[in-house]
Design a protein around this motif. Structure first.
Motif, short mmCIF file in Angstrom:
data_model
loop_
_atom_site.label_atom_id
_atom_site.label_comp_id
_atom_site.label_asym_id
_atom_site.label_seq_id
_atom_site.Cartn_x
_atom_site.Cartn_y
_atom_site.Cartn_z
N GLY A 1 0.82 -1.19 0.00
CA GLY A 1 0.00 0.00 0.00
C GLY A 1 0.87 1.25 0.00
O GLY A 1 2.02 1.24 0.41
N TYR A 2 0.31 2.36 -0.49
CA TYR A 2 1.05 3.61 -0.51
C TYR A 2 0.07 4.78 -0.58
O TYR A 2 -1.11 4.62 -0.91
CB TYR A 2 2.03 3.67 -1.68
CG TYR A 2 1.39 3.66 -3.05
CD1 TYR A 2 1.14 4.85 -3.73
CD2 TYR A 2 1.04 2.47 -3.66
CE1 TYR A 2 0.56 4.84 -4.99
CE2 TYR A 2 0.46 2.45 -4.92
CZ TYR A 2 0.22 3.64 -5.58
OH TYR A 2 -0.37 3.62 -6.82
N THR A 3 0.55 5.95 -0.24
CA THR A 3 -0.24 7.18 -0.28
C THR A 3 0.42 8.17 -1.22
O THR A 3 1.62 8.44 -1.11
CB THR A 3 -0.37 7.80 1.12
OG1 THR A 3 -1.02 6.86 1.99
CG2 THR A 3 -1.20 9.08 1.07
N GLU A 4 -0.36 8.71 -2.13
CA GLU A 4 0.16 9.65 -3.12
C GLU A 4 0.34 11.05 -2.52
O GLU A 4 -0.20 11.38 -1.47
CB GLU A 4 -0.79 9.74 -4.31
CG GLU A 4 -0.93 8.46 -5.10
CD GLU A 4 -1.98 8.59 -6.17
OE1 GLU A 4 -1.82 7.95 -7.22
OE2 GLU A 4 -2.99 9.32 -5.95
N SER A 5 1.06 11.87 -3.25
CA SER A 5 1.19 13.28 -2.93
C SER A 5 1.09 14.05 -4.25
O SER A 5 1.26 13.50 -5.33
CB SER A 5 2.51 13.58 -2.24
OG SER A 5 3.61 13.24 -3.09
N GLY A 6 0.82 15.35 -4.12
CA GLY A 6 0.75 16.19 -5.30
C GLY A 6 -0.53 16.00 -6.08
O GLY A 6 -1.34 15.12 -5.81
N GLY A 7 -0.73 16.84 -7.08
CA GLY A 7 -1.94 16.79 -7.87
C GLY A 7 -3.13 17.34 -7.10
O GLY A 7 -3.04 17.65 -5.91
N GLY A 8 -4.25 17.45 -7.76
CA GLY A 8 -5.43 17.97 -7.10
C GLY A 8 -6.06 17.00 -6.14
O GLY A 8 -6.61 17.40 -5.11
N PHE A 9 -5.97 15.69 -6.43
CA PHE A 9 -6.69 14.70 -5.63
C PHE A 9 -5.84 13.45 -5.41
O PHE A 9 -6.07 12.41 -6.04
CB PHE A 9 -8.01 14.33 -6.31
CG PHE A 9 -8.95 15.49 -6.45
CD1 PHE A 9 -9.83 15.80 -5.43
CD2 PHE A 9 -8.93 16.29 -7.58
CE1 PHE A 9 -10.70 16.87 -5.54
CE2 PHE A 9 -9.79 17.37 -7.70
CZ PHE A 9 -10.68 17.66 -6.68
N PRO A 10 -4.83 13.53 -4.55
CA PRO A 10 -4.05 12.32 -4.25
C PRO A 10 -4.90 11.28 -3.54
O PRO A 10 -5.91 11.61 -2.91
CB PRO A 10 -2.92 12.85 -3.35
CG PRO A 10 -3.48 14.09 -2.74
CD PRO A 10 -4.37 14.69 -3.78
N ALA A 11 -4.49 10.03 -3.62
CA ALA A 11 -5.26 8.92 -3.05
C ALA A 11 -4.35 8.00 -2.26
O ALA A 11 -3.12 8.02 -2.41
CB ALA A 11 -5.96 8.13 -4.16
N ARG A 12 -4.99 7.20 -1.41
CA ARG A 12 -4.30 6.14 -0.68
C ARG A 12 -4.75 4.81 -1.27
O ARG A 12 -5.93 4.55 -1.42
CB ARG A 12 -4.67 6.18 0.81
CG ARG A 12 -4.13 4.98 1.59
CD ARG A 12 -4.65 4.98 3.01
NE ARG A 12 -6.10 4.98 3.09
CZ ARG A 12 -6.87 3.91 2.90
NH1 ARG A 12 -6.34 2.75 2.58
NH2 ARG A 12 -8.18 4.00 3.01
N PHE A 13 -3.79 3.94 -1.60
CA PHE A 13 -4.08 2.63 -2.16
C PHE A 13 -3.71 1.55 -1.16
O PHE A 13 -2.63 1.58 -0.56
CB PHE A 13 -3.31 2.40 -3.46
CG PHE A 13 -3.78 3.24 -4.61
CD1 PHE A 13 -4.76 2.78 -5.46
CD2 PHE A 13 -3.25 4.50 -4.83
CE1 PHE A 13 -5.20 3.55 -6.52
CE2 PHE A 13 -3.69 5.29 -5.88
CZ PHE A 13 -4.67 4.81 -6.73
#
Length: 687
Positions: free
Chosen positions: A569-581
């Protein structure tokens, strides 16, 4: 259909709402064959409900629908020709609305759940009713119903008490409920306050119906109420006749005029309110030409356009025309509405956010981001990006271990014959590429040693290598994966000419994901990094030189390969709408049946051709689960991954010295899970 009369300005307002709903029919929520109109969005942002035409021609029946990020647009399949959904519970599991009952020739309010289907809520004694709102727990439905004398009454329905008439203001004859608090104890709407009079906004509790008055004109309309029932919003005339102006009402301060975005002779409409009652959203004229823009109001900022709100928090809406904001989340940091997307004259749904996530977030020191990025989401495109990026990553991560297994190690170690000595060293290089919309390039390198035992009947080898992969997903971004692997192999040559082999691969890589989706000004990207662990085992049997035709030796073979890859699993950063997978595990099982043909081209050079058929035996790619930070969760279903394909190969083995063998291989495959084109070079040295 209402029987009470509306003043001309209210009819104009109703027409405005109708046109807005029609405009939303072209949103990317899917369709049932014709236009689609969204009616409400759940508090958690996961579910949209409304109505959809079955065609754009005639006849074109109207059906209630439920849309989710994972499942798309779903016809509720109500037992009615015409139906529409108007309200949805907090988690999207319970829906309220109205339908036309052909059997009795009248409209009815309904409450729907996935488990129980549609429940007819009946009427207050007349021939029609319709649901307009539902509490967050899904237990209370509000709307309007006719009495036996055809007068219209606001109602409140619960399973325990059934449909209850909420009455009217004063001596009026009609009322209608339009909104309800989170627990269902407070209802708002409109009611006549005297026979033949205009309508006033009301707030109902167990103590009865309270007239909220007006801003000075003849009529007012309540549209929504905060979660605790203490703040009511809507629209009211200031003078009669005249346009309506958005209002905010509390018991302490009464009805407050929220004003306009611009101009002096326009109107504004409050459509929704945040759960905490602090943020109000709607649409307003921004000049005297009656152009409309979405607004967001707070006590601190007053009425400001959603565009200005986003811009003041470091987010851009370049190219978007945000016409109306319809609803807000609990604290007003997330808004939904409709408007015209960049370069288009069509209306589309949008979701805008200012929160501690993505490009809408301020820096830790309170300053704005250096680069202003879009904070507008197109939900259908966004959810597709989560599925494409994550599932493509899961599949492609297996390709690296397959590259080792079926690249440089596409043949057993013993198939290269004996070198001078009992031990050997090898060095290999591999490259593979698959074209099309999603281009994949794999490269791998490896060094290893082997040794013969039992008089040459057994050969064992151990290698260490690295692999790199780049995956291009078109508009959905790209991934880059790299790391090291360990490979081990053991061969056993029987006296019957049967070569049995077992090959195992263990790989540990890291992946960088650059996920793309459509934002306000075009492409937007969120980025994340994750770890990948993969294991693979191949069991193979080669029946060497079974047949010989014109100096060519033919050897059939069969193999069974199992792979298992875990992507952390990982969590995004940046962009308008980052997500956690969430973490994901991908398993694979395949069989190969092949035929190898060997021919001596010269004393030191031998050609080997192969043709094999491959069948993928396992079922689906795992589900994609996670959450858009600060917004909705997603749970995308797996896709079928059973495939069949064929692959052809050509090897050239050249003995450059008694103890040195140089091999080249080239493979081409049909569409499947092998590279469409791959090549390898291997140097083997005996000692």
């Amino acid at each position: 259909m209402k029987t009470f009369k509306l003043r001309p300005v209210m009819w104009a307002l109703a027409t405005l709402f109708a046109s807005a709903a029609s405009a939303q029919s072209v949103l990317d929520l899917g369709n049932l064959g014709g236009e689609t109109s969204a009616g409400a969005i759940s508090a958690d942002g996961s579910t949209v409900v409304g109505s959809a035409f079955t065609s754009n021609g005639s006849p074109r029946d109207n059906h209630a629908f439920r849309w989710t990020y994972a499942g798309g647009l779903q016809d509720l399949n109500l037992p009615a020709v015409i139906s529409s959904a108007a309200g949805v519970s907090r988690d999207g599991s319970v829906i309220a609305g109205g339908f036309y009952d052909v059997a009795i020739g009248g409209a009815r309010a309904f409450r729907w759940t996935a488990a129980g289907g549609m429940e007819n809520l009946g009427t207050l004694g007349g021939g029609r009713s319709s649901g307009a709102g539902i509490s967050q727990d899904g237990a209370t439905v509000v709307g309007y119903s006719s009495l036996s004398n055809n007068q219209i009454r606001a109602f409140r329905w619960t399973a325990a008490g059934g449909m209850v008439d909420l009455g009217v203001l004063g001596t009026g004859l009609s009322s209608e409920a339009t909104g309800v608090s989170a627990n269902g104890s407070v209802v708002v709407g409109i009611s006549q306050f005297a026979y033949g009079s205009a309508q006033h906004a009301f707030r109902w509790t167990a103590g009865g119906m309270q007239d909220l008055g007006t801003l000075g004109g003849a009529q007012s309309l309540a549209k929504a109420v905060s979660a605790d029932g203490m703040v009511v919003v809507g629209s009211s005339q200031v003078v009669s006749p005249g346009p309506v102006i958005a209002f905010r009402w509390t018991q302490a301060n009464g009805m407050q005029n929220l004003g306009l975005l611009g101009g002096t002779n326009g109107q504004s409409v409050a459509n929704g309110i945040s759960g905490d009652g602090k943020v109000i959203v709607g649409l307003s004229n921004y000049d005297d030409n009656f152009g409309y823009r979405a607004f967001r109001w707070t006590e601190g900022t007053g009425m400001q356009s959603v565009v200005d709100w986003l811009g003041s928090n470091g987010a851009s809406t370049a190219g978007w025309e945000l016409t109306s904001a319809n609803s807000a989340n609990e604290d007003g940091s997330v808004l939904v509405g409709y408007g015209k997307s960049p370069g288009s004259n069509l209306y589309r749904a949008w979701i805008a956010r200012v929160a501690p996530y993505g490009s809408g977030a301020k820096q830790p020191d309170g300053t704005q981001p250096d680069v202003v990025k879009p904070a507008i989401m197109q939900p259908d495109n966004y959810v597709e990006s989560t599925m494409v990026a994550r599932q493509a990553l899961a599949q492609s991560n297996q390709y690296l271990s397959r590259m080792v297994m079926w690249g440089a190690h596409h043949r057993p170690l013993a198939s290269y014959g004996k070198l001078d000595g009992q031990s050997c060293f090898w060095a290999t290089g591999d490259i593979g590429r698959s074209g099309g919309e999603r281009q994949v390039t794999d490269t791998a390198g490896e060094v290893g040693v082997c040794r013969d035992f039992a008089g040459g009947a057994v050969r064992a080898g151990l290698g260490l290598g690295f692999g790199r992969q780049s995956l291009h997903l078109g508009d959905f971004g790209s991934t880059r994966t790299g790391g090291n692997h360990l490979v081990g192999e053991i061969n056993y040559q029987t006296t019957m000419g049967l070569l049995l082999s077992a090959t195992g691969v263990y790989g540990k890589w890291s992946a960088d994901v650059n996920r793309g989706y459509i934002g306000a000004a075009g492409a937007d990207y969120s980025r994340g990094s994750t770890g990948v662990t993969s294991t693979a085992l191949r069991l193979r049997a080669d029946w060497n030189d079974v047949w010989s035709v014109a100096g060519t030796a033919l050897s059939p073979y069969a193999a069974l390969t199992a792979t298992r890859t875990r992507t952390d699993g990982y969590t995004e950063s940046g962009g308008g709408f980052p997500a956690r997978f969430d973490a994901q595990t991908q398993s694979g099982l395949e069989t190969r049946l092949g035929l190898a043909a060997s021919y001596s081209l010269a004393p030191a050079t031998r050609l080997r051709g192969t043709l094999e058929a491959i069948q993928r035996l396992d079922g689906e790619v795992p589900r994609v689960t996670g959450q858009v930070l600060g917004l909705f969760s997603f749970n995308q279903p797996g896709i079928s991954d059973s495939k069949s394909w064929v692959r052809a190969g050509l090897d050239v083995d050249h003995q450059i010295a008694r103890n040195k063998l140089l091999s080249f291989s080239l493979h081409a495959a049909s569409r499947g899970e092998d590279p469409r084109l791959s090549a390898a070079v291997t140097l083997r040295i005996g000692f």
